[in-house]
Enzyme design. Structure first.
Site, mmCIF file in Angstrom:
data_model
loop_
_atom_site.group_PDB
_atom_site.id
_atom_site.type_symbol
_atom_site.label_atom_id
_atom_site.label_comp_id
_atom_site.label_asym_id
_atom_site.label_seq_id
_atom_site.Cartn_x
_atom_site.Cartn_y
_atom_site.Cartn_z
ATOM 1 N N HIS A 1 -7.347 -3.553 4.815
ATOM 2 C CA HIS A 1 -6.791 -2.191 4.744
ATOM 3 C C HIS A 1 -7.613 -1.373 3.754
ATOM 4 O O HIS A 1 -8.025 -0.242 4.029
ATOM 5 C CB HIS A 1 -5.317 -2.255 4.294
ATOM 6 N N ASN A 2 -7.880 -1.956 2.601
ATOM 7 C CA ASN A 2 -8.635 -1.217 1.595
ATOM 8 C C ASN A 2 -10.088 -1.009 2.013
ATOM 9 O O ASN A 2 -10.687 0.018 1.688
ATOM 10 C CB ASN A 2 -8.581 -1.947 0.244
ATOM 11 N N GLU B 1 -9.973 1.875 4.117
ATOM 12 C CA GLU B 1 -9.750 3.009 3.200
ATOM 13 C C GLU B 1 -11.104 3.486 2.627
ATOM 14 O O GLU B 1 -11.401 4.684 2.635
ATOM 15 C CB GLU B 1 -8.797 2.529 2.094
ATOM 16 N N LYS C 1 -4.341 -6.849 3.473
ATOM 17 C CA LYS C 1 -4.395 -5.738 2.504
ATOM 18 C C LYS C 1 -5.840 -5.465 2.079
ATOM 19 O O LYS C 1 -6.247 -4.311 1.922
ATOM 20 C CB LYS C 1 -3.526 -6.047 1.270
ATOM 21 N N SER D 1 0.831 -1.206 0.000
ATOM 22 C CA SER D 1 0.000 0.000 0.000
ATOM 23 C C SER D 1 0.859 1.248 0.000
ATOM 24 O O SER D 1 1.966 1.263 0.526
ATOM 25 C CB SER D 1 -0.905 0.018 1.217
HETATM 26 C C1 6PG Z 1 -3.228 1.323 -1.651
HETATM 27 C C2 6PG Z 1 -4.524 1.470 -2.392
HETATM 28 C C3 6PG Z 1 -4.393 0.814 -3.730
HETATM 29 C C4 6PG Z 1 -5.449 1.263 -4.719
HETATM 30 C C5 6PG Z 1 -6.759 0.577 -4.527
HETATM 31 C C6 6PG Z 1 -7.928 1.434 -4.862
HETATM 32 O O1 6PG Z 1 -3.301 0.757 -0.561
HETATM 33 O O2 6PG Z 1 -2.207 1.758 -2.149
HETATM 34 O O3 6PG Z 1 -5.567 0.887 -1.681
HETATM 35 O O4 6PG Z 1 -4.325 -0.549 -3.521
HETATM 36 O O5 6PG Z 1 -5.587 2.616 -4.722
HETATM 37 O O6 6PG Z 1 -6.688 -0.503 -5.384
HETATM 38 O O7 6PG Z 1 -8.940 0.607 -5.190
HETATM 39 P P1 6PG Z 1 -10.343 1.021 -5.723
HETATM 40 O O8 6PG Z 1 -10.237 1.146 -7.209
HETATM 41 O O9 6PG Z 1 -11.202 -0.135 -5.341
HETATM 42 O O10 6PG Z 1 -10.742 2.301 -5.080
#
Ligand code: 6PG
Length: 471
Positions: free
Chosen positions: A187-188, A191, A184, A130
């Site tokens: 984590h997302n 996010e 991960k 990430s």
């Molecule tokens: C990170 C982000 C990265 C990416 C995601 C966004 O941790 O660096 O999360 O992995 O920006 O894939 O995903 P979406 O297209 O689902 O918003």
């Protein structure tokens, strides 16, 4: 003897290029390959010029260039491309070589690949990375999973390239098989939750308080003094950006539909599967989906009307918004961490949650000062849940009324705030000693004889709710 390189990297889109440059910068030699050779050529002749990076033009060449056991990082699109690359690599690999998947792969794919490769005595480390393009170059957060003894073979590289904090590098061996990609994924999910909460606060500010983007930018910036959250920081920067074409605030010319690649949705699906829901994160996923129904929304709006204007008194309300965002954010983190706890026992990952929080302290998209108290909370043996942990209990007690006031005021205006209200419901449900599930039990027993449990004695009970003679 021809020179052997320390590590191979496949996939030279910007993330792959940046990671290769980061690895090289820390003193390791890199052999790089991309399916279309143009990219390799331009990378080697431009960004990687004079660096200890060799461009390779076939997988065979890449493998031959590496020292044994070979370590190869895949920075290719998640899904089928990962399988295709692995399959094409296999004929050249030897037992004991290590493939590292650095993409956002679904954890079940990682489990499958791990087993398939194990049969061939090839090691596999599913590793979440990430931090976006910047992080890849300057120090990401790395979330590796697989066999620990295999991890130790790449530990020096991972430790060197990760973001560094007072508490150590933002990387740690997380657990077996797909543990890294699972972490991960979550984590997302977090996010998504924090992004949705921030977007809702922005929406309230513009529609209910009539604030201009530049003013909002200042507010987000000042709120971020203590949180030091990357997502808040970029929100402030976004809001102050001008569109060079129109001179307007750029945010005002950006269409209100958001895409998603899937990791947030996977978190929500997984939470449902494991029976440990993540309502704020799920609300965030749903919000993105509904945002994409632009046409439909416009048509429905023309028949039913939508939110128009409101005059909410700014004084006092801005402070409440700040608290609401703060508590909502803690709730989004706590949902994700709880999901990891559930997954750790379901899949025997044996995750150390305090370590997960530590490696998110920097480098990743959800980095924030909040991760330190979260880590401390998980270090406490009596830990039950983040919302009641010593580190956060006082904040909730003091400020939950602000979250409540924001949700109730904004709800009466008809402005949608699914993430904020889901966060509040999650909080209120978890602190409820008494929920109406006694009625649910009775209903199930009524129509399906599913039995129920009683408060006053152990066992399963069934009641003949209807007088069968009168049916
Ligand atoms: C990170 C982000 C990265 C990416 C995601 C966004 O941790 O660096 O999360 O992995 O920006 O894939 O995903 P979406 O297209 O689902 O918003």
């Amino acid at each position: 003897m021809t020179k052997k390189y320390d590590i191979g990297l496949i996939g030279l889109a910007v993330m792959g290029q940046n990671l290769a440059l980061n690895i090289e910068d820390k003193g390791f030699s890199v052999a790089a390959y991309n399916r279309s050779s143009d990219k390799t050529t331009s990378f080697i002749s431009q960004r990687a010029e004079d660096k200890n990076i060799k461009g390779c033009f076939s997988l065979e060449e890449l493998v031959k260039t590496l020292s044994s056991p070979r370590k190869i990082i895949l920075m290719v699109k998640a899904g089928q491309p990962v399988d295709m690359v692995i399959e094409s690599l296999l004929p050249y690999l030897d037992e004991g070589d290590i493939i590292i998947d650095g993409g956002n792969s679904h954890f079940e794919d990682t489990d499958r690949r791990f087993s398939e490769l194990q049969e061939k005595a090839i090691h596999f480390l599913g590793t979440g990375i990430s931090g976006g393009e910047y992080g890849a170059l300057h120090g990401p957060s790395l979330m590796p999973g697989g066999e620990e003894k295999v991890y130790t073979q790449v530990e020096d590289i991972f430790t060197a390239i990760a973001a560094q904090t007072e508490n150590g590098p933002c990387v740690a061996y997380l657990g077996p098989r797909s543990a890294g990609h699972y972490v991960k994924m979550v984590h997302n999910g977090i996010e998504y939750g924090v992004m949705a909460l921030t977007a809702e606060i922005y929406d309230i500010m513009r529609k209910a308080l009539g604030l201009k983007p530049a003013v909002m930018a200042e507010l987000f910036q000042s709120w971020n003094q203590t949180q030091n959250s990357y997502l808040l920081e970029i929100t402030a920067e976004i809001l102050e950006k001008e569109d060079p074409e129109t001179g307007e605030a750029l945010i005002d010319v950006i269409l209100d539909t958001a895409k998603q690649k899937g990791t947030g949705k996977w978190s929500a699906e997984e939470a449902l599967n494991l029976g440990w829901p993540v309502p704020t994160i799920t609300a965030a996923v749903n919000s993105r989906s509904i945002s994409s129904f632009k046409d439909q929304r416009e048509k429905i709006n023309s028949r039913l009307g939508g939110f128009d204007r409101a005059e909410v008194d700014q004084s006092g309300f801005l402070v409440k918004l700040e608290k609401a965002l703060y508590l909502g954010t803690i709730i989004a983190y706590s949902e994700g961490m709880s999901l990891l706890e559930a997954a750790s026992s379901q899949y025997d990952y044996n995750l150390e949650l305090a370590e997960v929080a530590r490696i998110w302290e920097d480098g990743c998209i959800i980095r924030s000062n909040l991760l330190q108290p979260i880590r401390n909370a998980y270090l406490n043996e009596d830990f039950v849940h983040l919302i009641s942990a010593d580190e956060f209990q006082a904040d909730f007690t003091k400020h939950v009324q602000a979250l409540r006031d924001v949700v109730s005021t904004v709800k009466t205006l008809g402005l949608p705030i699914p993430a904020l209200s889901s966060a509040l419901d999650y909080f209120d449900m978890l602190r409820s000693k008494e929920l109406p599930a006694n009625l649910i039990q009775a209903q199930r027993d009524y129509f399906g004889a599913h039995t129920y449990q009683r408060r006053d004695k152990d066992g399963s009970f069934h009641t003949e709710w209807q007088d069968i003679h009168n049916i």
